[in-house]
Design an enzyme around this catalytic site. Structure first.
Site, PDB file in Angstrom:
ATOM      1  N   THR A 183      33.393  67.484   7.453  1.00  0.00           N
ATOM      2  CA  THR A 183      34.480  67.015   8.323  1.00  0.00           C
ATOM      3  C   THR A 183      35.688  67.941   8.263  1.00  0.00           C
ATOM      4  O   THR A 183      36.372  68.157   9.262  1.00  0.00           O
ATOM      5  CB  THR A 183      34.888  65.583   7.913  1.00  0.00           C
ATOM      6  OG1 THR A 183      33.766  64.732   8.131  1.00  0.00           O
ATOM      7  CG2 THR A 183      36.058  65.073   8.717  1.00  0.00           C
ATOM      8  N   GLN A 209      21.116  50.107 -10.274  1.00  0.00           N
ATOM      9  CA  GLN A 209      21.875  50.023  -9.026  1.00  0.00           C
ATOM     10  C   GLN A 209      23.349  49.778  -9.302  1.00  0.00           C
ATOM     11  O   GLN A 209      24.192  49.985  -8.437  1.00  0.00           O
ATOM     12  CB  GLN A 209      21.323  48.895  -8.150  1.00  0.00           C
ATOM     13  CG  GLN A 209      19.917  49.159  -7.697  1.00  0.00           C
ATOM     14  CD  GLN A 209      19.303  48.019  -6.906  1.00  0.00           C
ATOM     15  OE1 GLN A 209      19.999  47.099  -6.468  1.00  0.00           O
ATOM     16  NE2 GLN A 209      18.007  48.076  -6.724  1.00  0.00           N
ATOM     17  N   SER A 211      27.182  67.845   5.927  1.00  0.00           N
ATOM     18  CA  SER A 211      26.499  67.930   4.630  1.00  0.00           C
ATOM     19  C   SER A 211      25.228  67.096   4.568  1.00  0.00           C
ATOM     20  O   SER A 211      24.407  67.282   3.669  1.00  0.00           O
ATOM     21  CB  SER A 211      27.446  67.575   3.480  1.00  0.00           C
ATOM     22  OG  SER A 211      27.698  66.199   3.432  1.00  0.00           O
ATOM     23  N   ASP A 213      29.606  63.634   2.418  1.00  0.00           N
ATOM     24  CA  ASP A 213      28.422  62.770   2.310  1.00  0.00           C
ATOM     25  C   ASP A 213      27.480  63.164   1.175  1.00  0.00           C
ATOM     26  O   ASP A 213      26.961  62.300   0.472  1.00  0.00           O
ATOM     27  CB  ASP A 213      27.644  62.758   3.639  1.00  0.00           C
ATOM     28  CG  ASP A 213      28.392  62.007   4.725  1.00  0.00           C
ATOM     29  OD1 ASP A 213      29.344  61.266   4.397  1.00  0.00           O
ATOM     30  OD2 ASP A 213      28.034  62.163   5.916  1.00  0.00           O
TER      31      ASP A 213
HETATM   32  N1  ASP Z   1      29.390  63.789   7.717  1.00  0.00           N
HETATM   33  C1  ASP Z   1      30.405  64.549   7.038  1.00  0.00           C
HETATM   34  C2  ASP Z   1      29.736  65.490   6.060  1.00  0.00           C
HETATM   35  O1  ASP Z   1      29.383  65.093   4.989  1.00  0.00           O
HETATM   36  C3  ASP Z   1      31.345  63.632   6.347  1.00  0.00           C
HETATM   37  C4  ASP Z   1      32.515  64.291   5.671  1.00  0.00           C
HETATM   38  O2  ASP Z   1      32.620  65.488   5.514  1.00  0.00           O
HETATM   39  O3  ASP Z   1      33.422  63.545   5.244  1.00  0.00           O
HETATM   40  O4  ASP Z   1      29.531  66.630   6.371  1.00  0.00           O
END
Ligand code: ASP
Length: 334
Positions: free
Chosen positions: A12, A268, A57, A89
């Site tokens: 992100t 868990q 990611s 992620d």
């Molecule tokens: N979907 C994004 C990633 O992991 C989420 C983030 O970066 O916060 O690349």
């Protein structure tokens, strides 16, 4: 002035707004951002940037971890610290994997990212980036995650919030530093005993099962075969699982062990450790030779298994090494 290498992998932090609802992976060059938005960075360190890739990611895999390890290795002597820009992620998986394959690390490797793209005015990117760069100038020979004024050992971290700025936690290990008005390290650097090097290899013939009440063990039988060398089981509580009646997992476990598939039982529950000595099912698992994940995060227990399997063909050797710490990922009971 310390020399810091920023390695861009995407996430992100490198995305742009697509429409009112989402983000997209077209990135501004991060150096434009650094130069234009936070000129103060040049006062913290001499910074160079490698744009390794721009990925969400979720698309990252062990081959990317190896590319990252190789990039750090190639640049190791030229820089004092490394900052990896990464999606949140799977950041804890990458951090765990790197902590295992970067051997005798003597410099900081800090992963960071953001919950809102850096191009957006309310973004948490610049705060995270500034903290990460500052941490990368410090005496810290760790792979760490720096996020929202926290710095955690990477292989103890887990993504615990998808929507909050405070995205990571370290349920079983204290923060490496307190980041406030000042940064104070809660950490005593131990000099690396030997020369830095990498052993980049991860065997993905592993599987992760999260138990739930009513899980039909017959559905698990398909897993048994040459494509699986180890199974990590996220069990209940202290590592408990159905051990009697038609949902008992014991016949499945026995079949796995007959086929030389390694079994690891974790919990868990995020906090505390799996303790197989406490309840009947755990004790049965112990008597079969099933390994406990102790207080490792699932990310660490999975990537550690992938790493050890790549290093050793012999499952007895892996079994023996699994509960020994490689990079502080597990608490050893004294
Ligand atoms: N979907 C994004 C990633 O992991 C989420 C983030 O970066 O916060 O690349």
């Amino acid at each position: 002035m310390k020399r810091i290498l920023i390695i861009q992998t995407g996430g992100t932090i490198a995305m742009q707004i697509k429409d009112s609802a989402g983000y997209t992976q077209t990135s501004p060059h991060p150096s434009d951002f650094l130069e234009n938005r936070i000129p103060e960075l040049s006062g913290i360190a001499h910074i160079e940037i490698i744009d390794l890739f721009f990925k969400d990611s979720s698309d990252m895999n062990p081959a990317d971890w190896i590319t990252l390890a190789e990039t750090i290795n190639e640049n190791y002597t030229s820089f004092d610290g490394f900052v990896i820009l990464h999606g949140t992620d799977t950041m804890a998986y990458t951090a765990s994997a790197l902590s295992f394959c970067l051997n005798n690390l003597g410099k900081p490797v800090i992963l960071t990212g953001s919950q809102i793209p850096m191009a957006v005015i309310r973004s948490d990117a610049s705060r995270n980036l500034i903290n990460a760069i500052e941490m990368a100038t410090m005496p810290l020979n760790e792979v760490a995650i720096c996020f929202n004024d926290h710095i955690f050992r990477g292989n103890r971290s887990t993504k615990s919030s998808a929507g909050d700025f405070d995205a990571f936690s370290s349920p079983n290990y204290p923060p490496l530093a307190d980041i406030g008005l000042n940064i104070s390290l809660n950490y005593q650097i131990t000099p690396s005993p030997a020369k830095f090097g990498i052993t980049p290899g991860f065997d993905n013939r592993v599987f992760l099962i999260r138990l739930f009440p009513g899980l039909n063990p017959d559905n698990l039988l398909k897993l048994i075969g040459p494509d699986i060398r180890a199974i990590i089981v996220e069990a209940f509580g202290c590592g408990n699982f159905p051990g009697s009646g038609r949902h008992s997992l014991l016949p499945f476990f026995e079949k796995c062990l007959e086929q030389d598939i390694l079994l690891v039982i974790g919990s868990q529950a995020l906090q505390d450790a799996a303790d197989l000595s406490k309840y009947e099912s755990g004790r049965m698992a112990q008597s079969l030779g099933i390994i406990s994940a102790g207080d490792m995060t699932t990310e660490a227990s999975l990537t550690k298994m992938m790493y050890l399997l790549a290093m050793h063909d012999n499952h007895l050797a892996v079994r023996d090494l699994y509960n020994r710490p490689i990079a502080g990922e597990i608490t050893v009971k004294s």
